[in-house]
Scaffold this motif. Structure first.
Motif, PDB file in Angstrom:
ATOM      1  N   ASP A  99       0.816  -1.113  -0.037  1.00  0.00           N
ATOM      2  CA  ASP A  99       0.025  -0.171  -0.094  1.00  0.00           C
ATOM      3  C   ASP A  99       0.856   1.263   0.158  1.00  0.00           C
ATOM      4  O   ASP A  99       1.714   1.323   0.843  1.00  0.00           O
ATOM      5  N   VAL A 100       0.788   2.324  -1.014  1.00  0.00           N
ATOM      6  CA  VAL A 100       1.577   3.112  -0.964  1.00  0.00           C
ATOM      7  C   VAL A 100       0.649   4.543  -1.103  1.00  0.00           C
ATOM      8  O   VAL A 100      -0.298   4.815  -1.613  1.00  0.00           O
ATOM      9  N   GLN A 101       1.348   5.433  -0.431  1.00  0.00           N
ATOM     10  CA  GLN A 101       0.651   6.924  -0.363  1.00  0.00           C
ATOM     11  C   GLN A 101       1.600   7.922  -0.779  1.00  0.00           C
ATOM     12  O   GLN A 101       3.068   7.870  -0.637  1.00  0.00           O
ATOM     13  N   VAL A 102       1.177   8.815  -1.646  1.00  0.00           N
ATOM     14  CA  VAL A 102       2.146   9.549  -2.459  1.00  0.00           C
ATOM     15  C   VAL A 102       2.195  11.187  -1.471  1.00  0.00           C
ATOM     16  O   VAL A 102       1.164  11.778  -1.313  1.00  0.00           O
ATOM     17  N   HIS A 103       3.496  11.483  -1.122  1.00  0.00           N
ATOM     18  CA  HIS A 103       3.496  12.775  -0.203  1.00  0.00           C
ATOM     19  C   HIS A 103       4.489  13.598  -0.985  1.00  0.00           C
ATOM     20  O   HIS A 103       5.527  13.360  -1.610  1.00  0.00           O
ATOM     21  N   GLY A 104       4.264  14.899  -1.227  1.00  0.00           N
ATOM     22  CA  GLY A 104       5.148  15.898  -1.647  1.00  0.00           C
ATOM     23  C   GLY A 104       4.790  16.168  -3.094  1.00  0.00           C
ATOM     24  O   GLY A 104       4.216  15.623  -3.862  1.00  0.00           O
ATOM     25  N   GLU A 105       5.483  17.415  -3.311  1.00  0.00           N
ATOM     26  CA  GLU A 105       5.417  17.980  -4.739  1.00  0.00           C
ATOM     27  C   GLU A 105       6.598  18.593  -5.598  1.00  0.00           C
ATOM     28  O   GLU A 105       6.521  18.462  -6.954  1.00  0.00           O
ATOM     29  N   ILE A 117      11.734  21.179 -10.028  1.00  0.00           N
ATOM     30  CA  ILE A 117      11.072  20.209 -10.617  1.00  0.00           C
ATOM     31  C   ILE A 117      10.046  19.430  -9.821  1.00  0.00           C
ATOM     32  O   ILE A 117       9.886  19.403  -8.336  1.00  0.00           O
ATOM     33  N   THR A 118       9.162  18.670 -10.391  1.00  0.00           N
ATOM     34  CA  THR A 118       8.215  17.955  -9.501  1.00  0.00           C
ATOM     35  C   THR A 118       9.115  16.762  -8.799  1.00  0.00           C
ATOM     36  O   THR A 118      10.074  15.809  -9.270  1.00  0.00           O
ATOM     37  N   ASN A 119       8.612  16.403  -7.571  1.00  0.00           N
ATOM     38  CA  ASN A 119       9.290  15.309  -6.798  1.00  0.00           C
ATOM     39  C   ASN A 119       8.336  14.966  -5.695  1.00  0.00           C
ATOM     40  O   ASN A 119       7.644  15.630  -5.326  1.00  0.00           O
ATOM     41  N   VAL A 120       8.078  13.610  -5.701  1.00  0.00           N
ATOM     42  CA  VAL A 120       7.147  13.110  -4.730  1.00  0.00           C
ATOM     43  C   VAL A 120       7.875  12.062  -3.759  1.00  0.00           C
ATOM     44  O   VAL A 120       8.850  11.521  -4.048  1.00  0.00           O
ATOM     45  N   GLY A 121       7.275  11.866  -2.789  1.00  0.00           N
ATOM     46  CA  GLY A 121       7.788  10.606  -1.821  1.00  0.00           C
ATOM     47  C   GLY A 121       6.897   9.603  -1.627  1.00  0.00           C
ATOM     48  O   GLY A 121       5.505   9.916  -1.911  1.00  0.00           O
ATOM     49  N   TYR A 122       7.178   8.383  -1.124  1.00  0.00           N
ATOM     50  CA  TYR A 122       6.220   7.281  -1.166  1.00  0.00           C
ATOM     51  C   TYR A 122       6.324   6.671   0.305  1.00  0.00           C
ATOM     52  O   TYR A 122       7.536   6.341   0.767  1.00  0.00           O
ATOM     53  N   LEU A 123       5.210   6.795   0.919  1.00  0.00           N
ATOM     54  CA  LEU A 123       5.144   6.108   2.195  1.00  0.00           C
ATOM     55  C   LEU A 123       4.418   4.664   2.009  1.00  0.00           C
ATOM     56  O   LEU A 123       3.284   4.481   1.367  1.00  0.00           O
ATOM     57  N   ILE A 124       5.054   3.893   2.586  1.00  0.00           N
ATOM     58  CA  ILE A 124       4.818   2.396   2.176  1.00  0.00           C
ATOM     59  C   ILE A 124       4.285   1.494   3.503  1.00  0.00           C
ATOM     60  O   ILE A 124       4.687   1.822   4.290  1.00  0.00           O
ATOM     61  N   ASP A 125       3.025   0.993   3.044  1.00  0.00           N
ATOM     62  CA  ASP A 125       2.509  -0.040   3.988  1.00  0.00           C
ATOM     63  C   ASP A 125       2.161   0.857   5.320  1.00  0.00           C
ATOM     64  O   ASP A 125       2.360   0.559   6.431  1.00  0.00           O
ATOM     65  N   GLY A 126       1.264   2.103   5.154  1.00  0.00           N
ATOM     66  CA  GLY A 126       1.130   2.945   6.082  1.00  0.00           C
ATOM     67  C   GLY A 126       1.992   3.320   7.278  1.00  0.00           C
ATOM     68  O   GLY A 126       1.970   3.671   8.452  1.00  0.00           O
ATOM     69  N   ASP A 134      14.252  13.523  -3.485  1.00  0.00           N
ATOM     70  CA  ASP A 134      14.974  14.723  -3.119  1.00  0.00           C
ATOM     71  C   ASP A 134      14.357  15.850  -2.778  1.00  0.00           C
ATOM     72  O   ASP A 134      14.257  17.026  -3.247  1.00  0.00           O
ATOM     73  N   ALA A 135      13.852  15.614  -1.545  1.00  0.00           N
ATOM     74  CA  ALA A 135      13.085  16.610  -0.732  1.00  0.00           C
ATOM     75  C   ALA A 135      12.936  16.208   0.554  1.00  0.00           C
ATOM     76  O   ALA A 135      13.187  15.235   0.918  1.00  0.00           O
ATOM     77  N   LEU A 136      12.881  17.034   1.603  1.00  0.00           N
ATOM     78  CA  LEU A 136      12.855  17.050   2.985  1.00  0.00           C
ATOM     79  C   LEU A 136      11.332  16.919   3.248  1.00  0.00           C
ATOM     80  O   LEU A 136      10.951  17.664   4.370  1.00  0.00           O
ATOM     81  N   THR A 137      10.682  16.163   2.777  1.00  0.00           N
ATOM     82  CA  THR A 137       8.999  15.944   2.954  1.00  0.00           C
ATOM     83  C   THR A 137       8.743  15.442   3.874  1.00  0.00           C
ATOM     84  O   THR A 137       9.223  14.218   4.338  1.00  0.00           O
ATOM     85  N   VAL A 138       8.021  16.056   5.070  1.00  0.00           N
ATOM     86  CA  VAL A 138       7.089  15.529   6.309  1.00  0.00           C
ATOM     87  C   VAL A 138       6.112  14.946   5.894  1.00  0.00           C
ATOM     88  O   VAL A 138       5.106  15.662   5.459  1.00  0.00           O
ATOM     89  N   PRO A 139       5.748  13.526   6.005  1.00  0.00           N
ATOM     90  CA  PRO A 139       4.351  12.992   5.488  1.00  0.00           C
ATOM     91  C   PRO A 139       3.209  13.256   6.186  1.00  0.00           C
ATOM     92  O   PRO A 139       2.186  13.052   6.103  1.00  0.00           O
ATOM     93  N   GLY A 140       3.337  13.642   7.521  1.00  0.00           N
ATOM     94  CA  GLY A 140       2.465  13.826   8.343  1.00  0.00           C
ATOM     95  C   GLY A 140       1.505  12.822   9.060  1.00  0.00           C
ATOM     96  O   GLY A 140       0.602  12.670   9.329  1.00  0.00           O
ATOM     97  N   HIS A 141       2.421  11.550   8.810  1.00  0.00           N
ATOM     98  CA  HIS A 141       2.024  10.200   9.275  1.00  0.00           C
ATOM     99  C   HIS A 141       3.173   9.546   9.972  1.00  0.00           C
ATOM    100  O   HIS A 141       4.369   9.857   9.650  1.00  0.00           O
ATOM    101  N   PRO A 142       2.781   8.812  10.982  1.00  0.00           N
ATOM    102  CA  PRO A 142       3.878   7.869  11.756  1.00  0.00           C
ATOM    103  C   PRO A 142       4.917   7.062  10.914  1.00  0.00           C
ATOM    104  O   PRO A 142       4.195   6.563   9.750  1.00  0.00           O
ATOM    105  N   VAL A 143       6.174   7.358  11.138  1.00  0.00           N
ATOM    106  CA  VAL A 143       7.204   6.810  10.043  1.00  0.00           C
ATOM    107  C   VAL A 143       7.948   5.655  10.851  1.00  0.00           C
ATOM    108  O   VAL A 143       8.294   6.183  11.995  1.00  0.00           O
ATOM    109  N   GLU A 144       7.901   4.428  10.726  1.00  0.00           N
ATOM    110  CA  GLU A 144       8.808   3.360  11.340  1.00  0.00           C
ATOM    111  C   GLU A 144      10.361   3.697  10.794  1.00  0.00           C
ATOM    112  O   GLU A 144      11.329   3.668  11.556  1.00  0.00           O
ATOM    113  N   THR A 145      10.676   3.505   9.439  1.00  0.00           N
ATOM    114  CA  THR A 145      11.828   3.455   8.856  1.00  0.00           C
ATOM    115  C   THR A 145      11.744   4.705   7.878  1.00  0.00           C
ATOM    116  O   THR A 145      10.983   4.636   6.784  1.00  0.00           O
TER     117      THR A 145
END
Length: 211
Positions: A99-105, A117-126, A134-145
């Protein structure tokens, strides 16, 4: 989930017999994407997106698919009809059972004279793993790794430390590290380990960890 570090910004994730590969770029081993069931690319820069590596993976597995921003999708979609998906901030999808969520622009600022340019980050499995590209995006969700880009023309170590603190993961593994010499790596290890507030580790290319 098994995480395997490849050179620079590329990682392989394996779960339930399926493999997800993120950012197999030109600084990464030529076979880094082979065997992938799904591929994610954060942005178009060649150290993250290498068309030859993606083509090889897609041709080796006719069921493999790619998820990526439009700037990358436009370069490769014609060769693989229906198998390349355009994504942007806020999108969610399932890729090879992950399961993947996309964060960042946007990509981090390299210099004010250069367009972002456009850059996105990927939050995997919740939140099990977050790859910000290539961004210091904070996903706004708890992150294990957190896969932290530790060295780049657009960053300095104090910014990386503050980024780790803001995300607040359980553990951090370095990515975006191909330009670091072995002489410099202990400096980054020390500062991130002492100041980041999270368990810090560095995996050599080809090394794995359970996350």
């Amino acid at each position: 989930m098994k995480l395997t570090k490849k050179s620079h910004a590329c990682v392989r994730l394996e779960k339930d017999g399926r493999t997800l590969v993120l950012d197999p770029g030109a600084f990464t081993e030529e076979d880094a994407a082979l065997g992938a069931d799904a591929l994610l690319v954060t942005h178009e820069h060649p150290d993250h997106f290498d068309e030859a590596r993606l083509r090889a993976a897609m041709e080796a597995n006719p069921a493999a698919e790619i998820w990526t921003p439009r700037s990358v999708a436009e370069k490769i979609a014609a060769a693989f009809p229906g198998r390349v998906h355009t994504v942007g901030h806020g999108d969610t999808f399932t890729a090879a059972g992950f399961d993947v969520q996309v964060h960042g622009e946007l990509h981090a600022v390299i210099h004010p004279d250069l367009p972002r340019i456009t850059n996105v980050g990927y939050l995997i499995d919740g939140g099990r793993v977050f790859h910000p590209g290539d961004a210091l995006t904070v996903p706004g969700h708890p992150v294990e790794t957190l896969l932290a880009p530790v060295q780049a023309p657009w960053s300095k170590i104090s910014e990386v430390i503050e980024y780790v603190r803001e995300v607040g993961p359980h553990r951090v593994y370095d990515i975006h590290d191909a330009l670091l010499t072995d002489l410099a790596r202990p400096i980054y290890d020390t500062h991130l380990g002492n100041l980041g507030g999270a368990e810090h580790g560095r995996l050599a290319s080809g090394a794995s960890a359970d996350v």
